[in-house]
Design an enzyme around this catalytic site. Structure first.
Site, PDB file in Angstrom:
ATOM      1  N   ASP A  38       0.850  -1.200   0.000  1.00 23.56           N
ATOM      2  CA  ASP A  38       0.000   0.000   0.000  1.00 23.56           C
ATOM      3  C   ASP A  38       0.883   1.246   0.000  1.00 23.56           C
ATOM      4  OD1 ASP A  38      -3.222   0.309   0.831  1.00 23.56           O
ATOM      5  OD2 ASP A  38      -2.018   2.126   1.166  1.00 23.56           O
ATOM      6  N   TYR A 176     -13.150   7.795 -13.300  1.00 19.89           N
ATOM      7  CA  TYR A 176     -13.282   6.558 -12.513  1.00 19.89           C
ATOM      8  C   TYR A 176     -13.976   5.463 -13.340  1.00 19.89           C
ATOM      9  CZ  TYR A 176     -14.329   3.530  -8.513  1.00 19.89           C
ATOM     10  OH  TYR A 176     -14.407   2.467  -7.644  1.00 19.89           O
ATOM     11  N   LYS A 180     -12.364   1.845 -14.636  1.00 21.35           N
ATOM     12  CA  LYS A 180     -12.873   0.536 -14.215  1.00 21.35           C
ATOM     13  C   LYS A 180     -13.325  -0.301 -15.412  1.00 21.35           C
ATOM     14  CE  LYS A 180     -12.096   1.028  -9.830  1.00 21.35           C
ATOM     15  NZ  LYS A 180     -11.099   0.169  -9.176  1.00 21.35           N
ATOM     16  N   ILE A 209     -20.082  -0.315  -1.341  1.00 26.69           N
ATOM     17  CA  ILE A 209     -19.471  -1.009  -0.204  1.00 26.69           C
ATOM     18  C   ILE A 209     -19.054   0.022   0.849  1.00 26.69           C
ATOM     19  CG2 ILE A 209     -17.668  -2.664   0.475  1.00 26.69           C
ATOM     20  CD1 ILE A 209     -19.561  -3.653  -1.820  1.00 26.69           C
ATOM     21  N   THR A 211     -16.662   1.607   2.941  1.00 32.69           N
ATOM     22  CA  THR A 211     -15.209   1.718   3.179  1.00 32.69           C
ATOM     23  C   THR A 211     -14.879   3.198   3.322  1.00 32.69           C
ATOM     24  OG1 THR A 211     -14.609   2.039   0.852  1.00 32.69           O
ATOM     25  CG2 THR A 211     -14.734  -0.255   1.615  1.00 32.69           C
TER      26      THR A 211
HETATM   27  N1  LIG Z   1     -16.004   1.240  -1.693  1.00 31.61           N
HETATM   28  C1  LIG Z   1     -16.772   1.015  -2.754  1.00 31.61           C
HETATM   29  O1  LIG Z   1     -17.994   1.236  -2.732  1.00 31.61           O
HETATM   30  C2  LIG Z   1     -16.156   0.452  -4.022  1.00 31.61           C
HETATM   31  C3  LIG Z   1     -17.033   0.080  -5.054  1.00 31.61           C
HETATM   32  C4  LIG Z   1     -16.499  -0.434  -6.219  1.00 31.61           C
HETATM   33  C5  LIG Z   1     -15.124  -0.569  -6.367  1.00 31.61           C
HETATM   34  N2  LIG Z   1     -14.284  -0.190  -5.362  1.00 31.61           N
HETATM   35  C6  LIG Z   1     -12.836  -0.366  -5.580  1.00 31.61           C
HETATM   36  O2  LIG Z   1     -12.295  -1.155  -4.546  1.00 31.61           O
HETATM   37  C7  LIG Z   1     -10.904  -0.858  -4.400  1.00 31.61           C
HETATM   38  C8  LIG Z   1     -10.597  -0.623  -2.933  1.00 31.61           C
HETATM   39  O3  LIG Z   1     -11.285   0.550  -2.502  1.00 31.61           O
HETATM   40  P1  LIG Z   1     -11.847   0.738  -1.015  1.00 31.61           P
HETATM   41  O4  LIG Z   1     -13.263   1.088  -1.122  1.00 31.61           O
HETATM   42  O5  LIG Z   1     -11.420  -0.392  -0.176  1.00 31.61           O
HETATM   43  O6  LIG Z   1     -11.080   2.093  -0.629  1.00 31.61           O
HETATM   44  P2  LIG Z   1     -10.024   2.437   0.517  1.00 31.61           P
HETATM   45  O7  LIG Z   1      -9.722   3.859   0.353  1.00 31.61           O
HETATM   46  O8  LIG Z   1     -10.540   1.951   1.827  1.00 31.61           O
HETATM   47  O9  LIG Z   1      -8.742   1.555   0.140  1.00 31.61           O
HETATM   48  C9  LIG Z   1      -7.918   1.851  -0.961  1.00 31.61           C
HETATM   49  C10 LIG Z   1      -6.463   1.581  -0.589  1.00 31.61           C
HETATM   50  O10 LIG Z   1      -5.656   1.792  -1.755  1.00 31.61           O
HETATM   51  C11 LIG Z   1      -4.490   2.480  -1.376  1.00 31.61           C
HETATM   52  N3  LIG Z   1      -3.936   3.184  -2.533  1.00 31.61           N
HETATM   53  C12 LIG Z   1      -4.469   4.252  -3.197  1.00 31.61           C
HETATM   54  N4  LIG Z   1      -3.658   4.624  -4.200  1.00 31.61           N
HETATM   55  C13 LIG Z   1      -2.598   3.770  -4.183  1.00 31.61           C
HETATM   56  C14 LIG Z   1      -1.431   3.637  -4.961  1.00 31.61           C
HETATM   57  N5  LIG Z   1      -1.163   4.475  -5.989  1.00 31.61           N
HETATM   58  N6  LIG Z   1      -0.560   2.658  -4.664  1.00 31.61           N
HETATM   59  C15 LIG Z   1      -0.809   1.805  -3.644  1.00 31.61           C
HETATM   60  N7  LIG Z   1      -1.876   1.885  -2.846  1.00 31.61           N
HETATM   61  C16 LIG Z   1      -2.774   2.858  -3.115  1.00 31.61           C
HETATM   62  C17 LIG Z   1      -4.949   3.427  -0.291  1.00 31.61           C
HETATM   63  O11 LIG Z   1      -3.853   3.891   0.509  1.00 31.61           O
HETATM   64  C18 LIG Z   1      -5.934   2.544   0.481  1.00 31.61           C
HETATM   65  O12 LIG Z   1      -5.295   1.835   1.526  1.00 31.61           O
HETATM   66  C19 LIG Z   1     -10.640   0.362  -5.296  1.00 31.61           C
HETATM   67  O13 LIG Z   1     -10.055  -0.080  -6.509  1.00 31.61           O
HETATM   68  C20 LIG Z   1     -12.034   0.910  -5.542  1.00 31.61           C
HETATM   69  O14 LIG Z   1     -12.103   1.625  -6.739  1.00 31.61           O
HETATM   70  C21 LIG Z   1     -14.768   0.316  -4.189  1.00 31.61           C
END
Ligand SMILES: NC(=O)c1ccc[n+]([C@@H]2O[C@H](COP(=O)([O-])OP(=O)(O)OC[C@H]3O[C@@H](n4cnc5c(N)ncnc54)[C@H](O)[C@@H]3O)[C@@H](O)[C@H]2O)c1
Length: 274
Positions: A38, A176, A180, A209, A211
Site C-alpha cells: 500500500d 473513474y 474501471k 461497499i 469503506t
Molecule cells: N467502496 C466502494 O464502494 C467500491 C465500489 C467499487 C469498487 N471499489 C474499488 O475497490 C478498491 C478498494 O477501494 P476501497 O473502497 O477499499 O477504498 P479504501 O480507500 O478503503 O482503500 C484503498 C487503498 O488503496 C491504497 N492506494 C491508493 N492509491 C494507491 C497507490 N497508488 N498505490 C498503492 N496503494 C494505493 C490506499 O492507501 C488505500 O489503503 C478500489 O479499486 C475501488 O475503486 C470500491
C-alpha cells in the site's frame, strides 16, 4: 496452516484499508501468507500485525502501484521473502484525483461536492490522468510484474478490483468509470495471454461497499437510503462480501475460471431500473 489458501503467497495491493484489508484478513484465515502492499506503510503495517495476531504470516510494503519500479520491487520482495507468488488481488484505487484513503469517519468529513472538476466539461487533464494512472495503469503494472514472477514458478491467480461503475455510467465520475471499464477489458486480455503460463485472471466489480472511499457518501443518510432502495438485496455491501468473492477466484475451487467478472452488488446491475 490449513485452509482454502494454505501456504499460498498472496499479494494484496491497497491492502491497508477497506476491501484490500478485508482480503488480507480473509485470505490469512484460509492459510495464505500475505504481502500487504500500500501507499500508506503505517496502515499496511497495522494490517500485517493483525494477520500476525491471528497466527498468520505477513509483511507490509510501501508501494505506489502507478510507479513501475515500485511495483517491480513489490513483486521481487514477495519472492525474496516467501519464495514465490501464488495469488494477487489488485485493490489499490482512488475515487478521484485528490482522494486520500483515511479512516472512514474522517473521510466522511471530506465533501466531494466541494470539487470543481467532477464533470467532464470541467475535468483537468491532470485529474483525469491521475485516476487512470492509479486505477488502470497501476493494475496493468501489478498484473504484468506479478505475472512475470508467477510465470517462472507454478502460475497463479490474479483478481483485479473493477466496479459496477465499469458497466454503468456515474454522473461526475467519467475518469473513474473509464478506468474501471478498462480494468475489465485488461482482465480479459490478461486471461487469454497469461493462460499459457498457468495464470488465471479475473475481476470483481463491487457495488456500493462501506469503506473509507465511500465514507463521504455513506455519512449522508439520504444517499444511503436511496442506494439501499435501488439495491435488490436492500443493503450496502461490506468489505468481507468482496473479500469472499476474491477468495473464491484465487482458490483452486476456481481452477477453470478465467477472464470472468463477478459483480457482488446485491443485484444492483441485474435490476433493469438501475
Ligand atoms: N467502496 C466502494 O464502494 C467500491 C465500489 C467499487 C469498487 N471499489 C474499488 O475497490 C478498491 C478498494 O477501494 P476501497 O473502497 O477499499 O477504498 P479504501 O480507500 O478503503 O482503500 C484503498 C487503498 O488503496 C491504497 N492506494 C491508493 N492509491 C494507491 C497507490 N497508488 N498505490 C498503492 N496503494 C494505493 C490506499 O492507501 C488505500 O489503503 C478500489 O479499486 C475501488 O475503486 C470500491
Amino acid at each position: 496452516m490449513t485452509g482454502r489458501m494454505a501456504e499460498k503467497v498472496s499479494i494484496i495491493t491497497g491492502g491497508a484499508s477497506g476491501i484490500g484489508r478485508a482480503c488480507c484478513l480473509r485470505f490469512a484465515e484460509e492459510g495464505a501468507k500475505i504481502v500487504v502492499a500500500d501507499l500508506n506503510l503505517e496502515r499496511a503495517t497495522a494490517v500485517s500485525d493483525e494477520v500476525a495476531s491471528m497466527g498468520g504470516e505477513a509483511i507490509a510494503l510501501a508501494v505506489d502501484t502507478s510507479i513501475p519500479e515500485e511495483v517491480e520491487g513489490m513483486a521481487n520482495s514477495a519472492v525474496e521473502t516467501f519464495g514465490k507468488i501464488d495469488a494477487c488481488v489488485a485493490a489499490a484505487g482512488i475515487s478521484h484525483a485528490g482522494y486520500v484513503s483515511r479512516e472512514a469517519e474522517e473521510q466522511a468529513g471530506a465533501d466531494r461536492h466541494d470539487r470543481q472538476d467532477m464533470m467532464l466539461i470541467d475535468k483537468s487533464l491532470s485529474s483525469w490522468q491521475r485516476v487512470l494512472d492509479v486505477n488502470l495503469t497501476g493494475v496493468m503494472l501489478t498484473n504484468q510484474l506479478v505475472a512475470k514472477q508467477m510465470a517462472e514458478s507454478d502460475g497463479g491467480a490474479i483478481v483485479n478490483i473493477a466496479s459496477v461503475a465499469g458497466k454503468t455510467a456515474l454522473m461526475g465520475a467519467s475518469d473513474y468509470c473509464v478506468s474501471k471499464a478498462g480494468v475489465w477489458m485488461l482482465t480479459k486480455c490478461g486471461a487469454i495471454e497469461l493462460a499459457r503460463y498457468g495464470i488465471r485472471v479475473n475481476a470483481v466489480g463491487p457495488g456500493y461497499i462501506r469503506t473509507s472511499m465511500s465514507g463521504a457518501a455513506t455519512s449522508n443518510d439520504a444517499w444511503v437510503e436511496d442506494r439501499i432502495k435501488e439495491t435488490p438485496l436492500r443493503r450496502l455491501g461490506e468489505p468481507s462480501d468482496i473479500a469472499n468473492a476474491c477468495l473464491y477466484l484465487c482458490s483452486d475451487e476456481a481452477s477453470f475460471v478465467t477472464g470472468e467478472i463477478i459483480f457482488p452488488d446485491g443485484g444492483l446491475i441485474a435490476d433493469s431500473r438501475s
